[in-house]
Design an enzyme around this catalytic site. Structure first.
Site, PDB file in Angstrom:
ATOM      1  N   TYR A   1       0.857  -1.190   0.000  1.00  0.00           N
ATOM      2  CA  TYR A   1       0.000   0.000   0.000  1.00  0.00           C
ATOM      3  C   TYR A   1       0.889   1.234   0.000  1.00  0.00           C
ATOM      4  CZ  TYR A   1      -3.463   3.436   1.585  1.00  0.00           C
ATOM      5  OH  TYR A   1      -4.287   4.529   1.700  1.00  0.00           O
TER       6      TYR A   1
ATOM      7  N   ASP B   1       9.288   3.020  -0.067  1.00  0.00           N
ATOM      8  CA  ASP B   1       8.212   3.669   0.672  1.00  0.00           C
ATOM      9  C   ASP B   1       8.389   3.288   2.138  1.00  0.00           C
ATOM     10  OD1 ASP B   1       5.973   4.643   1.842  1.00  0.00           O
ATOM     11  OD2 ASP B   1       4.537   3.627   0.530  1.00  0.00           O
TER      12      ASP B   1
ATOM     13  N   LYS C   1       3.976   9.157   8.800  1.00  0.00           N
ATOM     14  CA  LYS C   1       3.693   8.612  10.128  1.00  0.00           C
ATOM     15  C   LYS C   1       4.593   9.217  11.238  1.00  0.00           C
ATOM     16  CE  LYS C   1       0.873   4.944   8.462  1.00  0.00           C
ATOM     17  NZ  LYS C   1       0.958   4.340   7.136  1.00  0.00           N
TER      18      LYS C   1
END
Ligand SMILES: *Cc1c(COP(=O)(O)O)cnc(C)c1O
Length: 427
Positions: free
Chosen positions: A143, A238, A266
């Site tokens: 994702y 990522d 995050k």
């Protein structure tokens, strides 16, 4: 036990699609309705029915120092007194950039954005602009946020043909995304062979955390690095999830593989909205205003987010990671013993403070196909049992636990004990 949350949810669905601002929060995959929270402190969260939970989600990763961390709050409060945004440069942004560059050596220059999605979306635009090629390769089960190009994982029958997962993504966009299998370098070679000189970039979660935790095998990342270099394609890590989580320098430090571009999110915002993408200067200089690849943001590099993020990054030292490892390995061991005791078909994957308990017949989950075979019904029963016992887990088999360094000895005991009770109950 959840009366107020159920009422709040009824109200929310009147005005918010599905009652939530991000789908996983709706608890659909555990066949339940969401818990609404009012406060958090350290390792604990309190819901609006006054139930207390040990939090094993940490807002999906950012809260490495737990809830309402004193130093983060202080940084935000102090910063806000001088105004919340200027839409003009502040020195905090340079401080943040220097900190990131110091911690993640493959990054020589970095641009701040406001979410992980923005970071990955900008990274592939940059990769395309820099290489002047169009196609990207991603891995099924990875994702990268909700940008159109990433909402493609390809069904089993069409491994190499981009097919959108979401309505609203056009076939034209989907066909520029090729899909390979995680931990299967041959599936990558095949795509490179079939699309000579057309691959702008390979984007990967070097530690996959969005199909449950899936760890890269042997030389998989090294081989990706080699094929990208050989083909003049960029390798994008990522690390929105793994960055600052598995070590100071992320997965690339852990596995000693150097990507061309890294995306972050995050933890970088310390619980406020922030993301970043960075890499070699030569590549980053293609971003506007120096270069031809456009990317911008009204609130990018927002002072509050920079202050919160810096207050976290500045404290990430070896002690923090060894504490996290200590906490996580104890929970890991406890769970492993419980699995053996109860004979439930399950296995554990863990890297530092990221962990998944897979309800799976196989010994190990190594790609999306393996992950898909998990018993999600059993997971949802497990989740509900843990919730009732006061342990808040991700409401999906396919999301990781993110542990904070505020989890203490009593919490660990309670988590392990609740795990045993729950495994016995659902067996
Ligand atoms: C969470 C996540 C994103 C998206 O970040 P948002 O801030 O939710 O947009 C992208 N990539 C990975 C690996 C993630 O875990």
């Amino acid at each position: 036990m959840f009366h107020n949350s159920q009422q709040a949810y009824k109200e929310a669905i009147k005005s918010i699609p599905g009652g939530v601002n991000s789908p996983v929060r709706a608890f659909r995959s555990v066949h339940s309705t969401p818990i609404f929270f009012k406060s958090g402190n350290g390792s604990k969260m309190i819901d609006i029915d006054n139930n207390e939970y040990i939090d094993c989600v940490g807002s999906w990763g950012p809260l490495i120092f737990g809830h309402a961390d004193n130093q983060t709050i202080e940084a935000i409060v102090n910063c806000s007194k001088n105004g919340t945004t200027f839409g003009a440069p502040t020195e905090l942004e340079t401080k943040m950039a220097s900190k990131i560059i110091e911690m993640v050596p493959s990054i020589e220059k970095v641009r701040m954005v406001s979410s992980g999605t923005e970071a990955t979306m900008s990274a592939i635009r940059l990769a395309r602009g820099y290489t002047r090629k169009s196609l990207i390769i991603k891995f099924s089960g990875n994702y990268h946020g909700h940008f159109d190009s990433f909402l493609i994982k390809a069904g089993s029958g069409a491994m190499t043909l981009g097919k959108p997962d979401s309505q609203g993504v056009t076939e034209n966009i989907a066909k520029d995304t090729l899909v390979a299998e995680f931990n299967d370098i041959d599936s990558v070679f095949k795509l490179f062979n079939e699309n000579k000189d057309k691959i702008a970039a390979v984007i990967i979660e070097p530690i996959a955390g969005n199909m449950g935790l899936v760890i890269p095998e042997n030389n998989f990342l090294d081989e990706l690095r080699a094929i990208c270099t050989k083909s003049n394609s960029l390798l994008i890590f990522d690390e929105v999830m793994s960055g600052f989580r598995v070590s100071k320098g992320g997965a690339q430090e852990l596995y000693d593989v150097t990507p061309d571009i890294t995306t972050l999110g995050k933890i970088i915002g310390g619980g406020l909205p922030a993301g970043a993408y960075g890499g070699k200067s030569e590549i980053m200089d293609h971003v506007a205003p120096d270069g031809p690849v456009y990317q911008a943001g009204t609130l990018s590099g927002n002072p509050l987010a920079m202050a919160a993020g810096l207050s976290v990054l500045e404290r990430l030292n070896d002690d923090v990671y060894s504490t996290l490892e200590d906490i996580s390995s104890k929970i890991h061991e406890g769970f492993q013993i419980n699995i053996e005791k109860t004979g439930v078909n399950a296995n554990l994957a863990r890297v530092g403070s990221m962990m998944t308990l897979f309800f799976s017949d196989s010994d190990r989950v190594k790609n999306y196909n393996d992950a898909k075979k998990c018993n999600t019904t059993l997971y949802s029963e497990y989740f509900k049992s843990m919730l009732e016992l006061g342990v808040y887990l991700p409401p999906s088999q396919y999301e990781c636990l993110f542990l904070s360094n505020k989890i203490d000895k009593n919490d660990i005991e309670k988590i392990i004990d609740s795990n045993l009770k729950s495994l016995k109950k659902i067996k």
